[in-house]
Design a protein around this motif. Structure first.
Motif, PDB file in Angstrom:
ATOM      1  N   ARG A 159      38.618 -38.437 -28.491  1.00 43.25           N
ATOM      2  CA  ARG A 159      38.739 -37.308 -27.562  1.00 43.25           C
ATOM      3  C   ARG A 159      37.927 -37.552 -26.292  1.00 43.25           C
ATOM      4  NH1 ARG A 159      35.856 -33.091 -26.009  1.00 43.25           N
ATOM      5  NH2 ARG A 159      34.142 -33.541 -27.453  1.00 43.25           N
ATOM      6  N   LYS A 179      39.486 -40.302 -24.127  1.00 46.34           N
ATOM      7  CA  LYS A 179      40.693 -39.792 -23.478  1.00 46.34           C
ATOM      8  C   LYS A 179      40.327 -38.855 -22.333  1.00 46.34           C
ATOM      9  CE  LYS A 179      45.058 -37.375 -24.408  1.00 46.34           C
ATOM     10  NZ  LYS A 179      45.889 -36.720 -25.442  1.00 46.34           N
ATOM     11  N   GLN A 180      39.349 -37.984 -22.565  1.00 45.50           N
ATOM     12  CA  GLN A 180      38.905 -37.051 -21.531  1.00 45.50           C
ATOM     13  C   GLN A 180      38.341 -37.801 -20.327  1.00 45.50           C
ATOM     14  OE1 GLN A 180      36.287 -33.995 -23.038  1.00 45.50           O
ATOM     15  NE2 GLN A 180      35.510 -33.471 -21.000  1.00 45.50           N
ATOM     16  N   LYS A 219      32.739 -37.315 -16.643  1.00 44.84           N
ATOM     17  CA  LYS A 219      33.868 -36.526 -17.157  1.00 44.84           C
ATOM     18  C   LYS A 219      33.531 -35.755 -18.431  1.00 44.84           C
ATOM     19  CE  LYS A 219      37.047 -38.019 -14.186  1.00 44.84           C
ATOM     20  NZ  LYS A 219      37.801 -37.116 -13.284  1.00 44.84           N
ATOM     21  N   THR A 220      32.592 -36.279 -19.241  1.00 45.95           N
ATOM     22  CA  THR A 220      32.340 -35.664 -20.558  1.00 45.95           C
ATOM     23  C   THR A 220      30.897 -35.222 -20.775  1.00 45.95           C
ATOM     24  OG1 THR A 220      31.725 -37.702 -21.730  1.00 45.95           O
ATOM     25  CG2 THR A 220      34.087 -37.250 -21.484  1.00 45.95           C
TER      26      THR A 220
END
Length: 421
Positions: free
Chosen positions: A159, A162-163, A185-186
């Protein structure tokens, strides 16, 4: 000095094999007789595994009702010294021990293990993976039976990657390049780097085309250019903030970071699969991905690991101990440990069983094990890791340069291995 100490210990160990009392009481039957008495088993498996191994060990009693299996869970970090102390003192050693692959040659060299050639402990040796069987042999004798094999892989949070919009890195250079994007991004750090355990240094060393020693030609190689580059690689990952590390409690800290999603990736082995999947990030088990350990500038590789079952030379219940070691390494037991814990069997035949063949982690780790790099199976093999541990800490804290660290490890090896160049 080291050689003198080893010689003394060997002499004591050989005497122990003939005279010392083991933990098993009575029942040293001849082959073919009914087994009875006590078999004390030291299990060094982790918290996620030990309940399963306890039940499997005790199930031996159903087949041999006159045998009492005394199961003892011993922490991995304490087991080596604890066994040596007990065996050296001639009191308190187990009849059978779950022994890390690098300990076998060391214990055998000290005279603490019973040779298993020609005993009931060795059952259908042609069924074992050759590399697993190799770790049980020392000076042309067999001192253990293979139970579990493993190597390291890259665990990743599907996850989060991908994020972040990044692919699973195939090299540490790719991982470093993707780290900033993963963070932006995460909020997660790209990698947890085990800075507390020298076993986790090996992929960096192999990735630069290096090794600890050349056991065949008796040459120390850790302080070659590849060793320097390996220390530079771990320092670079931490300095660039692509990785977070810790000098202590790396196993628990890494597991927590991966389970909680504070890191996107970590390097570990099959023993951590169930532990990782217990975390909130992996309530959907499909969110855990496993890939080969990233490569370095020269190649890619991870060390062969695993666990064997050894029998104490001073046991007073050798026949039951041989039978127990055979049972715990049998195809039936290996199938159950794969089904319940996703651990990798050492028997070829077990890999043909549907429940094992279809296990997703076996699907990855078996090819990785087939290509894993063999460690030097020498009596001093386990001792080669401590100097690396010391220098990893110094490099990561800035107390030493990679060049100084590689030289220091090489100097330590030449003191330990008197006949190595």
């Amino acid at each position: 000095m080291r050689r003198g100490m080893a010689t003394t210990a060997l002499a004591a160990g050989l005497a122990l094999a003939a005279t010392a009392c083991g933990s098993g009481g009575g029942g040293d039957q001849q082959s073919g007789g009914e087994l009875s008495g006590t078999v004390t088993f030291w299990d060094t498996s982790n918290d996620a595994e030990k309940a399963t191994y306890k039940k499997l060990a005790e199930s031996f009693e159903k087949e041999h009702p006159k045998v009492d299996v005394k199961y003892v869970s011993v922490a991995f970090g304490e087991a080596n010294a604890k066994f040596k102390n007990a065996a050296g003192a001639g009191a308190g050693a187990p009849d059978v021990m779950r022994t890390e692959v690098a300990w076998v040659a060391d214990f055998a060299n000290l005279g603490y293990l019973a040779p298993l050639d020609g005993t009931p402990a060795l059952d259908n040796t042609g069924d074992y993976l050759p590399q697993a069987l190799g770790s049980t042999e020392f000076k042309d004798k067999t001192y253990a039976v293979p139970q579990v094999t493993d190597t390291l892989g890259l665990f990743y949070n599907k996850r989060l990657l991908k994020q972040a919009g990044v692919e699973v890195p195939k090299t540490f250079a790719e991982l470093t390049a993707a780290a900033e994007q993963i963070k932006d991004k995460t909020g997660a750090t790209a990698l947890y780097l085990r800075g507390d355990d020298p076993y986790w240094f090996m992929p960096y060393l192999y990735g630069e085309g290096g090794d600890l020693v050349d056991a065949r030609d008796k040459v120390v190689t850790i302080d070659d250019d590849a060793g320097v580059k390996a220390f530079k690689a771990i320092k670079g990952l931490v300095d660039s903030k692509a990785a977070v590390t810790d000098a202590t409690d790396g196993q628990e800290n890494q597991l927590k970071a991966l389970k909680d999603g504070s890191v996107a990736m970590a390097i570990s082995g099959p023993w951590d699969i169930e532990g990782v999947r217990a975390g909130k990030e992996f309530k959907d088990k499909k969110n855990l991905g496993v890939a080969p350990v990233p490569g370095g500038s020269a190649s890619q590789g991870s060390p062969q690991g695993g666990w064997n079952l050894s029998v104490y030379a001073g046991s007073k219940n050798l026949q039951a101990s041989y039978a127990f070691a055979r049972y715990m390494s049998s195809a039936k037991i290996q199938q159950q440990t794969t089904e319940q814990l996703s651990l990798l069997p050492t028997r070829k035949s077990v890999y043909t069983l549907p429940s094992v063949k279809n296990n997703e982690m076996v699907g990855f780790f078996k090819p990785a094990v087939d290509k894993a790099v063999q460690r030097p199976w020498i009596a001093e093999g386990n001792a080669l890791f401590e100097p690396i541990k010391v220098q990893m800490n110094k490099v990561l804290t800035g107390a030493s340069t990679p060049e100084q660290a590689a030289k220091a490890v090489g100097d330590s090896y030449r003191k330990l291995l008197k006949d190595y160049k």
